[in-house]
Write an enzyme that holds these catalytic residues in place. Structure first.
Site, short mmCIF file in Angstrom:
data_model
loop_
_atom_site.label_atom_id
_atom_site.label_comp_id
_atom_site.label_asym_id
_atom_site.label_seq_id
_atom_site.Cartn_x
_atom_site.Cartn_y
_atom_site.Cartn_z
N LYS A 150 38.83 37.32 42.58
CA LYS A 150 38.14 36.03 42.46
C LYS A 150 37.81 35.42 43.83
CE LYS A 150 40.20 35.01 37.91
NZ LYS A 150 40.99 33.99 37.14
N TYR B 95 33.11 33.22 30.53
CA TYR B 95 34.29 32.47 30.09
C TYR B 95 34.01 31.60 28.87
CZ TYR B 95 37.07 33.85 34.19
OH TYR B 95 37.79 34.55 35.13
N ASN C 108 43.84 31.84 40.80
CA ASN C 108 44.89 32.85 40.65
C ASN C 108 44.47 34.27 41.03
OD1 ASN C 108 43.30 33.27 38.46
ND2 ASN C 108 44.84 32.81 36.91
N HIS D 281 41.26 38.59 37.94
CA HIS D 281 41.05 38.61 36.49
C HIS D 281 41.46 39.98 35.97
CE1 HIS D 281 39.06 38.24 32.57
NE2 HIS D 281 38.61 39.46 32.77
N GLU E 150 33.18 42.99 29.12
CA GLU E 150 33.16 42.44 30.48
C GLU E 150 32.62 43.45 31.49
OE1 GLU E 150 36.93 39.47 29.52
OE2 GLU E 150 37.21 41.11 30.94
#
Ligand code: UDP
Ligand code: MG
Length: 139
Positions: A11, A51, A114, A117, A128
């Site tokens: 990310k 998302y 975080n 993914h 995805e």
């Protein structure tokens, strides 16, 4: 789609902090083969679509803002039991709850930022992966 594949994104926070190499090293050392990989940046529409399952959650706006603020590394990974083993490797969503040695424990700052993914099912891994890669970008 084979059930031995998962999809990941390093990310924007992980890329900003210069952690691409260290995270990829951990992924490779854990036995995952890279099937597809690129540096890319999601548009607002991309992040809202990717998302969409979270679009009623209070953190949705912040999540879209975060995921679009800079480049990510998108990748498809292959290994026996890829989805479950990769979720184990990355650790809990909140790094405060993540096990020692996991990628989120090592590299994530907070429950929102975080670092990585990981797909949560074989079905979502396929969806995805196809969101980010064409068939001829998969090896
Ligand atoms: N997230 C957040 N606040 C929360 C829960 C999740 O900002 O309270 C963000 C975080 O970046 C997380 C993403 O939304 O990785 C997707 O949430 P999910 O519950 O699917 O967690 P994951 O599958 O990534 O562990
Ligand atoms: Mg999830």
């Amino acid at each position: 789609m084979a059930t031995n594949r998962t999809f990941t994104m390093l990310k924007p926070d992980a890329v900003e902090k210069g952690h691409i190499g260290a995270i990829l090293e951990k992924i490779s050392a854990s036995g995952f083969r890279i099937v597809a990989m690129k540096l890319t940046q999601m548009t607002k529409n991309d992040a809202e679509t990717f998302y969409a399952i979270h679009n009623q959650r209070p953190f949705f706006g912040e999540l879209v803002e975060y995921m679009t603020r800079g480049p990510i590394v998108a990748a498809i990974l292959e290994k026996d039991n890829a989805v479950e083993d990769f979720r184990t490797l990355i650790g809990a969503t909140n790094p405060a709850d993540a096990a020692e040695g996991t990628i989120r424990k090592l590299f994530a700052a907070s429950i929102s930022e975080n670092a990585v993914h990981g797909s949560d099912s074989d079905e979502n891994a396929a969806i995805e992966g196809a969101f980010h890669f064409s068939g001829r970008e998969m090896f």
